[in-house]
Enzyme design. Structure first.
Site, PDB file in Angstrom:
ATOM      1  N   ALA A 190      38.272  32.829  34.641  1.00  0.00           N
ATOM      2  CA  ALA A 190      39.039  32.629  35.876  1.00  0.00           C
ATOM      3  C   ALA A 190      38.422  33.414  37.017  1.00  0.00           C
ATOM      4  CB  ALA A 190      40.489  33.059  35.675  1.00  0.00           C
ATOM      5  N   ASP A 191      38.748  32.980  38.218  1.00  0.00           N
ATOM      6  CA  ASP A 191      38.382  33.709  39.413  1.00  0.00           C
ATOM      7  C   ASP A 191      39.483  33.503  40.437  1.00  0.00           C
ATOM      8  OD1 ASP A 191      35.943  35.251  40.567  1.00  0.00           O
ATOM      9  OD2 ASP A 191      36.707  34.020  42.206  1.00  0.00           O
ATOM     10  N   THR A 192      39.799  34.541  41.191  1.00  0.00           N
ATOM     11  CA  THR A 192      40.880  34.488  42.173  1.00  0.00           C
ATOM     12  C   THR A 192      40.391  35.000  43.521  1.00  0.00           C
ATOM     13  OG1 THR A 192      42.533  34.855  40.447  1.00  0.00           O
ATOM     14  CG2 THR A 192      43.224  35.295  42.708  1.00  0.00           C
TER      15      THR A 192
END
Length: 188
Positions: free
Chosen positions: A68-70
């Site tokens: 994931a990346d935010t």
């Protein structure tokens, strides 16, 4: 159960994924996180999540990989983690007294399948005074956080409302992650 790897060094993602009762290992891939020209926030976080999953899959092809990346988006600008106190103040000046969007790209990858999704949550942020910014910076909490704040911490005092997934703002949208895991039959 299959071997699950979380492709992230984020302690928040580790805590969120643990809430699902899963057993998993952690491997943090080293990828280029540079923003590409004219890249939207949604495209950026999805590309990075997919790249992280791919980097780990090279080492562990038989594992189920969750990556994931935010990042935050405001006025079509990607706001990442603060590089300094001054940078944090610049970020807060952009989100102070207005709404912004938090985007997380999530990728679940197996040997044969790869699925990704982008989740968007609207965050309403109160107007911050310079004194508020100084006080919040002094806590140390903003360091290493997308948008220079942690909704699950002290910054909750500045957020009257969100529209969408709370866990997305923390760093891993759990409902959508479960849906992807069910798609690859990692969960019942």
């Amino acid at each position: 159960m299959a071997h699950i790897i979380l492709a992230s060094s984020s302690p928040r993602r580790r805590e969120l994924l643990a809430q699902l009762g899963l057993e998993f290992d952690i491997l943090s891939p080293d990828i280029d996180e540079s923003v590409q020209e004219n890249e939207t926030v949604a495209a950026y976080v999805e590309r990075l999540a997919r790249a992280k999953a791919e980097a780990v899959a090279v080492q562990y092809p038989d594992a189920i990989i969750i990556a994931a990346d935010t990042s935050l988006g405001v006025d079509n600008e990607i706001l990442g983690k603060p590089e300094s106190k001054q940078h944090a103040f610049e970020i807060w000046s952009k989100i102070s007294g207005r709404q912004h969007d938090v985007f997380s790209g999530v990728c679940v990858r197996t040997k044969d399948e790869k699925y990704s999704i982008v989740v968007q949550t609207r965050v309403h942020f109160q107007a911050l005074s310079v004194s508020d910014m100084e006080s919040y910076w002094a806590t140390g909490e903003p360091i290493g956080k997308a948008g220079a704040y942690a909704i699950q911490g002290i910054a909750a005092r500045y957020i009257p409302k969100i529209e969408g997934s709370y866990s997305n703002v923390v760093g891993l949208p759990l409902y959508e992650t479960v849906q992807l895991l069910q798609t690859v039959k990692a969960l019942n």
